[in-house]
Structures are given as C-alpha cells and as structure tokens.
Motif scaffolding. Structure first.
Motif, PDB file in Angstrom:
ATOM      1  N   LEU A  12       0.234  -2.338 -55.143  1.00 30.05           N
ATOM      2  CA  LEU A  12       0.356  -1.587 -56.366  1.00 30.05           C
ATOM      3  C   LEU A  12       1.992  -1.557 -55.775  1.00 30.05           C
ATOM      4  N   SER A  13       2.872  -0.844 -54.568  1.00 33.87           N
ATOM      5  CA  SER A  13       4.000  -0.749 -54.422  1.00 33.87           C
ATOM      6  C   SER A  13       4.826  -1.306 -54.420  1.00 33.87           C
ATOM      7  N   SER A  14       4.339  -2.604 -54.369  1.00 34.37           N
ATOM      8  CA  SER A  14       4.919  -3.926 -55.077  1.00 34.37           C
ATOM      9  C   SER A  14       5.252  -3.913 -56.208  1.00 34.37           C
ATOM     10  N   GLU A  15       4.661  -3.870 -56.578  1.00 37.11           N
ATOM     11  CA  GLU A  15       4.891  -3.545 -58.816  1.00 37.11           C
ATOM     12  C   GLU A  15       6.158  -2.321 -58.933  1.00 37.11           C
ATOM     13  N   LEU A  16       5.416  -1.411 -57.991  1.00 32.55           N
ATOM     14  CA  LEU A  16       5.959  -0.298 -58.687  1.00 32.55           C
ATOM     15  C   LEU A  16       7.491  -0.017 -57.747  1.00 32.55           C
ATOM     16  N   ALA A  17       7.749  -1.014 -56.473  1.00 29.50           N
ATOM     17  CA  ALA A  17       8.832  -1.361 -56.742  1.00 29.50           C
ATOM     18  C   ALA A  17       9.168   0.219 -55.518  1.00 29.50           C
ATOM     19  N   VAL A  18       8.468   0.727 -54.264  1.00 33.21           N
ATOM     20  CA  VAL A  18       8.746   1.551 -53.514  1.00 33.21           C
ATOM     21  C   VAL A  18       8.076   1.131 -52.456  1.00 33.21           C
ATOM     22  N   ASP A  19       8.079   1.652 -51.310  1.00 36.41           N
ATOM     23  CA  ASP A  19       7.376   1.413 -50.345  1.00 36.41           C
ATOM     24  C   ASP A  19       6.305   1.134 -49.644  1.00 36.41           C
ATOM     25  N   ASP A  20       5.042   2.144 -50.026  1.00 39.58           N
ATOM     26  CA  ASP A  20       4.213   1.858 -49.746  1.00 39.58           C
ATOM     27  C   ASP A  20       3.576   2.836 -50.549  1.00 39.58           C
ATOM     28  N   ILE A  21       2.016   3.289 -50.519  1.00 39.98           N
ATOM     29  CA  ILE A  21       1.593   3.646 -51.282  1.00 39.98           C
ATOM     30  C   ILE A  21       1.269   4.890 -51.560  1.00 39.98           C
ATOM     31  N   ILE A  22       1.517   6.155 -50.564  1.00 41.47           N
ATOM     32  CA  ILE A  22       1.869   7.315 -50.400  1.00 41.47           C
ATOM     33  C   ILE A  22       2.911   7.741 -51.527  1.00 41.47           C
ATOM     34  N   HIS A  23       4.239   6.872 -51.867  1.00 43.35           N
ATOM     35  CA  HIS A  23       5.609   7.079 -52.655  1.00 43.35           C
ATOM     36  C   HIS A  23       4.619   6.301 -54.377  1.00 43.35           C
ATOM     37  N   ALA A  24       3.958   6.045 -53.950  1.00 37.83           N
ATOM     38  CA  ALA A  24       3.329   4.946 -55.493  1.00 37.83           C
ATOM     39  C   ALA A  24       2.397   6.273 -56.086  1.00 37.83           C
ATOM     40  N   ARG A  25       1.966   6.590 -54.974  1.00 35.97           N
ATOM     41  CA  ARG A  25       1.073   7.841 -55.668  1.00 35.97           C
ATOM     42  C   ARG A  25       1.839   8.551 -56.402  1.00 35.97           C
ATOM     43  N   SER A  26       2.793   8.933 -55.910  1.00 41.69           N
ATOM     44  CA  SER A  26       3.698  10.471 -55.793  1.00 41.69           C
ATOM     45  C   SER A  26       4.713  10.223 -56.888  1.00 41.69           C
ATOM     46  N   LEU A  27       4.863   8.891 -57.130  1.00 37.12           N
ATOM     47  CA  LEU A  27       4.999   8.613 -58.241  1.00 37.12           C
ATOM     48  C   LEU A  27       4.702   7.884 -59.833  1.00 37.12           C
ATOM     49  N   LEU A  28       2.955   7.968 -59.743  1.00 35.33           N
ATOM     50  CA  LEU A  28       2.122   8.242 -60.624  1.00 35.33           C
ATOM     51  C   LEU A  28       1.959   8.949 -60.783  1.00 35.33           C
ATOM     52  N   GLU A  29       1.526  10.160 -59.997  1.00 38.67           N
ATOM     53  CA  GLU A  29       1.490  11.613 -60.473  1.00 38.67           C
ATOM     54  C   GLU A  29       2.384  12.317 -61.397  1.00 38.67           C
ATOM     55  N   SER A  30       3.417  12.033 -61.103  1.00 45.43           N
ATOM     56  CA  SER A  30       5.092  12.817 -61.737  1.00 45.43           C
ATOM     57  C   SER A  30       5.756  11.559 -63.566  1.00 45.43           C
ATOM     58  N   LEU A  31       4.711  10.540 -63.808  1.00 45.15           N
ATOM     59  CA  LEU A  31       4.269  10.310 -65.281  1.00 45.15           C
ATOM     60  C   LEU A  31       3.837  11.640 -66.111  1.00 45.15           C
ATOM     61  N   ASP A  32       4.394  11.266 -67.351  1.00 42.09           N
ATOM     62  CA  ASP A  32       4.346  11.916 -68.234  1.00 42.09           C
ATOM     63  C   ASP A  32       3.558  11.194 -68.717  1.00 42.09           C
ATOM     64  N   LEU A  33       2.491  11.499 -69.301  1.00 37.91           N
ATOM     65  CA  LEU A  33       1.432  10.336 -69.697  1.00 37.91           C
ATOM     66  C   LEU A  33       1.051  10.491 -71.150  1.00 37.91           C
ATOM     67  N   ASP A  34       1.657  11.678 -71.983  1.00 38.95           N
ATOM     68  CA  ASP A  34       2.300  11.951 -73.168  1.00 38.95           C
ATOM     69  C   ASP A  34       3.179  11.425 -73.839  1.00 38.95           C
ATOM     70  N   ARG A  35       4.764  11.410 -72.814  1.00 35.96           N
ATOM     71  CA  ARG A  35       5.943  10.356 -73.101  1.00 35.96           C
ATOM     72  C   ARG A  35       5.489   9.043 -73.107  1.00 35.96           C
ATOM     73  N   LEU A  36       4.679   8.759 -72.282  1.00 34.86           N
ATOM     74  CA  LEU A  36       4.776   7.109 -72.136  1.00 34.86           C
ATOM     75  C   LEU A  36       4.198   6.738 -73.836  1.00 34.86           C
ATOM     76  N   ALA A  37       3.138   7.987 -74.072  1.00 28.92           N
ATOM     77  CA  ALA A  37       2.211   6.730 -75.119  1.00 28.92           C
ATOM     78  C   ALA A  37       2.990   6.217 -76.291  1.00 28.92           C
ATOM     79  N   ILE A  38       3.965   8.032 -76.327  1.00 21.76           N
ATOM     80  CA  ILE A  38       4.917   8.057 -77.840  1.00 21.76           C
ATOM     81  C   ILE A  38       5.811   6.950 -77.676  1.00 21.76           C
ATOM     82  N   GLU A  39       6.443   6.668 -75.922  1.00 21.71           N
ATOM     83  CA  GLU A  39       6.965   5.449 -76.392  1.00 21.71           C
ATOM     84  C   GLU A  39       6.281   4.369 -76.398  1.00 21.71           C
TER      85      GLU A  39
END
Length: 107
Positions: A12-39
């Motif tokens: 997961l960290s590699s796919e998201l190009a972040v250093d560790d799982i903490i950064h990966a989780r932070s990145l995923l939590e900040s996503l706007d899923l509704d906007r991503l669905a529209i896109e």
C-alpha cells in the motif's frame, strides 16, 4: 498473519508512493470519495466518447480504403488526378485559343 499484514502495508505504501503506512492512512483519509466518484464517471464518459469517435474514424477509413481498392488503389487515384489536370489544362488552352481572356473552369 503478521507477515501478511506487513506485506500489505508495504504494498500500500509503495503504491501510494509514501514512506510508511501512517502516511498512507493519512492520505487515504483525506480523499474526497464523492469527488473521486464524479471524476470516475466523467472519465468513463470521456473514454466512451473517444471510443465512439475512434469507431467512426475507423469506419470512414475503411470506406475510403474500400473506395480506393474498388478503383485500383492509390495509383489509379493518381492517374485520375493527372487526367483531370490534363483535361483542365486542355480546356484552358482551347478557350484561350478562341480568344477568351479567361480560362474556363473544368471540375
């Protein structure tokens, strides 16, 4: 089981190009899923439109190729063009020889 979790965290960290799982989780939590669905819907629509345009262009190309093949291909088209140019030039010479100041148009 822990090794499987560690492997998934690494992937997961590699796919998201972040250093560790903490950064990966932070990145995923900040996503706007509704906007991503529209896109995603917009992207799918654009792909469908482009696919349709591609099919139309392919059909046009196929028809043009079929027409060229029916008259003998590219060399026949070149010969027709040369003959048409020659006819146009001959018509201009004839018209000029009759005293007309302007050449006639031959399509």
């Amino acid at each position: 089981m822990q090794s499987a979790v560690t492997e998934l965290e690494y992937r997961l960290s590699s796919e998201l190009a972040v250093d560790d799982i903490i950064h990966a989780r932070s990145l995923l939590e900040s996503l706007d899923l509704d906007r991503l669905a529209i896109e995603m819907v917009e992207g799918e629509r654009r792909l469908a439109d482009l696919g349709e345009l591609l099919q139309q262009q392919l059909a046009r190309r196929t028809r043009a190729t079929d027409k060229l093949d029916a008259i003998g291909g590219d060399s026949a088209v070149a010969r027709v063009s040369v003959v048409a140019t020659g006819l146009r030039n001959n018509a201009n010479v004839i018209q000029l020889s009759k005293g007309s100041p302007e050449p006639i148009d031959v399509p």
